[in-house]
Design an enzyme around this catalytic site. Structure first.
Site, PDB file in Angstrom:
ATOM      1  N   MET C   1       0.791  -1.207   0.000  1.00 14.26           N
ATOM      2  CA  MET C   1       0.000   0.000   0.000  1.00 14.26           C
ATOM      3  C   MET C   1       0.831   1.269   0.000  1.00 14.26           C
ATOM      4  SD  MET C   1      -1.524  -2.574   1.869  1.00 14.26           S
ATOM      5  CE  MET C   1      -3.121  -3.216   2.349  1.00 14.26           C
ATOM      6  N   PRO C   2       2.037   1.256  -0.545  1.00 14.97           N
ATOM      7  CA  PRO C   2       2.815   2.505  -0.482  1.00 14.97           C
ATOM      8  C   PRO C   2       2.097   3.648  -1.208  1.00 14.97           C
ATOM      9  CG  PRO C   2       4.220   0.666  -1.102  1.00 14.97           C
ATOM     10  CD  PRO C   2       2.806   0.178  -1.171  1.00 14.97           C
TER      11      PRO C   2
END
Lengths: 61, 61, 61, 61, 61, 61
Positions: C1-2
């Site tokens: 989920m960067p």
């Protein structure tokens, strides 16, 4: 693809954060019609020595 | 003067962060021609109770 | 989920931005092993009157 | 309604942060005439493994 | 003192933004009990050449 | 290495921004002793339809 960043004073419970992301996501779905699965929320906890209003830290009020 | 902010779920090792800043810096040099010494990167670690997709916290998935 | 936020001085071409998001995404895949489809990048263009180093606006240098 | 976000390398004392918010608030009052009570400041402490310049983490310098 | 930053793809109408800030503010009041007058929201419009998922700009999809 | 992001309602003149970055940079030098050449400031102009307090857009007040 809405991306939401929320700064909160520390001390919120897990249950409050759970509610917050559920309700904020729904609020965005209802207002602009973005699908829920596209909505990302980042919460950041601020300590009281890291937040200031009127030139005064929250820990000094 | 590119400034990059990266939010990651917590748990990355120091070695992963070291690689990340090296490679992201190089990626920006290669794509837009900014000199490496002008590129600043801030990493922020998110706990799983501070990240939500589709209205659900990462810690609840 | 960067989630990645990149501030750039205005004037980059569409082709440079296209390269930038491709290469920065790959840099994150290669360094921390996040799948590309989880990587979000926001670019923000800064005008030269909105960026300062050493107390001087970029437009005054 | 100015909102200010300040990223600092960790290790600043409470007294330094107290001074910082007082002086930055006054700087904004003096330069653009916003009333102090409308000025919000968020400080974020960065660890040395979360900040990079020139592709190198601060903890590696 | 919650501060909310929302990135949206450009093209939202004023009426949609009006609804969004009303509903997101209410969602935060209802979930964590912060008073509405303490809740600040910043909206930022992203052009389609400034947003990427999976290494591809939104304007290229 | 302080990095400062300032959101302002649109309409500030170039001269006001010039003063703002000069004075905010000095305020940080004076409070935490960071050298001026390490201080970066990003200004972001918000339109009145992109800022809300108490659930109401600034353009509706």
């Amino acid at each position: 693809m809405p991306i939401v960043q929320v700064e909160l004073l520390e001390g919120r419970t897990l249950e409050q954060k759970r509610l917050l992301v559920e309700k904020v996501t729904q609020a965005i779905v209802d207002s602009i019609g973005a699908p829920a699965e596209n909505i990302t929320i980042i919460i950041r906890d601020m300590s009281k020595e890291n937040f200031s209003k009127s030139g005064k830290l929250a820990c000094d009020k």
